[in-house]
Every structure is written in structure tokens, then in C-alpha cells.
Design a protein around this motif. Structure first.
Motif, PDB file in Angstrom:
ATOM      1  N   GLY A  41     -52.768 -16.585  28.077  1.00  0.00           N
ATOM      2  CA  GLY A  41     -51.757 -17.639  28.108  1.00  0.00           C
ATOM      3  C   GLY A  41     -52.168 -18.925  27.411  1.00  0.00           C
ATOM      4  N   GLY A  42     -53.173 -18.855  26.585  1.00  0.00           N
ATOM      5  CA  GLY A  42     -53.566 -20.039  25.817  1.00  0.00           C
ATOM      6  C   GLY A  42     -54.737 -20.804  26.384  1.00  0.00           C
ATOM      7  N   GLN A  43     -55.522 -20.160  27.210  1.00  0.00           N
ATOM      8  CA  GLN A  43     -56.678 -20.818  27.850  1.00  0.00           C
ATOM      9  C   GLN A  43     -57.983 -20.618  27.080  1.00  0.00           C
ATOM     10  N   MET A  45     -59.521 -17.843  26.506  1.00  0.00           N
ATOM     11  CA  MET A  45     -60.360 -16.965  27.316  1.00  0.00           C
ATOM     12  C   MET A  45     -60.144 -15.478  27.020  1.00  0.00           C
ATOM     13  N   CYS A  46     -59.391 -15.150  25.942  1.00  0.00           N
ATOM     14  CA  CYS A  46     -59.131 -13.729  25.726  1.00  0.00           C
ATOM     15  C   CYS A  46     -59.349 -13.268  24.283  1.00  0.00           C
ATOM     16  N   ALA A  47     -59.172 -14.141  23.340  1.00  0.00           N
ATOM     17  CA  ALA A  47     -59.323 -13.818  21.906  1.00  0.00           C
ATOM     18  C   ALA A  47     -58.278 -12.836  21.386  1.00  0.00           C
ATOM     19  N   ARG A  84     -59.617 -18.116  13.513  1.00  0.00           N
ATOM     20  CA  ARG A  84     -59.329 -19.128  14.535  1.00  0.00           C
ATOM     21  C   ARG A  84     -58.559 -18.466  15.680  1.00  0.00           C
ATOM     22  N   LEU A  85     -58.504 -19.156  16.797  1.00  0.00           N
ATOM     23  CA  LEU A  85     -57.612 -18.764  17.886  1.00  0.00           C
ATOM     24  C   LEU A  85     -56.314 -19.536  17.690  1.00  0.00           C
ATOM     25  N   SER A  86     -55.198 -18.821  17.651  1.00  0.00           N
ATOM     26  CA  SER A  86     -53.935 -19.519  17.385  1.00  0.00           C
ATOM     27  C   SER A  86     -53.537 -20.441  18.537  1.00  0.00           C
TER      28      SER A  86
HETATM   29  S1  FES Z   1     -54.276 -16.938  24.126  1.00  0.00           S
HETATM   30 FE1  FES Z   1     -56.151 -16.272  24.964  1.00  0.00          FE
HETATM   31  S2  FES Z   1     -57.619 -17.071  23.638  1.00  0.00           S
HETATM   32 FE2  FES Z   1     -55.753 -17.728  22.762  1.00  0.00          FE
END
Ligand code: FES
Length: 107
Positions: A41-43, A45-47, A84-86
């Protein structure tokens, strides 16, 4: 609203209007770009929101944080110099016509 061009690993492109101030990940999801899963969800933490940014736009992006750098080491597709991470990129007016390549795999 800057236009951003997403190109998937097969070469298919989709241009979307992004809202300034939102993350590139959120803009992609709201506009139906496939291939960005964003499981956390944008933290950062998942890539699974990994992207490759066109090199001529890298100077418009924020510095890579320690957290982002660590996650970029865990991407399913190869990390490249323009990875990059979006979710870590907030859309700005200067992102008009920015080209984003999607990796072949996100997980
Ligand atoms: S949404 Fe998980 S790292 Fe970007």
C-alpha cells in the motif's frame, strides 16, 4: 496533470494523466496500469511497485532513501541503475512525458 507513459515488459504502452502530489504508484493504480501490485500500500515494504525510470528524468526524482534502497535490493526483476519504487515518487509538473518501463516480474 502531467502525462506519464508506462511501457510493460512486452512493449505495450499506456499513457495516463497523473495528479500532481500523488504517488506514481497510486496514479498508476487509479488509471488501470497493470504490473504494479503495491502489496504494502505504499509503505516501501514490498518492492512490488518496482519501475525503471527513463534516464533523462532521473534528475527530477528525490534521492533514494535508506528504506527504498533496501527494498530495491529485494526486487523480483533485476535492480538496474534507474530502478525506483513507484510509491516513493511524488508526481510533479516536470514529470510531463516521463517514460516508465515496468519490470517483467514483480514477485
Ligand atoms: S507499494 Fe510496497 S514498496 Fe511500493
Amino acid at each position: 496533470m502531467p502525462n506519464v507513459i508506462f511501457i510493460d515488459a512486452g512493449g505495450k504502452s499506456k499513457t495516463i494523466d497523473c495528479t500532481v502530489g500523488t504517488s506514481l504508484m497510486k496514479s498508476a493504480q487509479l488509471n488501470g496500469v497493470s504490473g504494479i501490485y503495491a502489496e504494502c500500500g505504499g509503505q516501501q515494504m514490498c518492492a512490488t511497485c518496482h519501475i525503471y525510470v527513463a534516464e533523462d528524468f532521473l534528475h527530477t526524482l528525490p534521492e533514494i532513501s535508506i528504506d527504498e534502497d533496501e527494498m530495491l535490493e529485494a526486487t523480483a526483476s533485476d535492480r538496474l541503475p534507474n530502478s525506483r519504487l513507484s510509491c516513493a515518487i511524488i508526481v510533479k509538473p516536470e514529470h510531463e512525458n516521463m517514460v516508465i518501463h515496468l519490470p517483467k516480474f514483480q514477485r
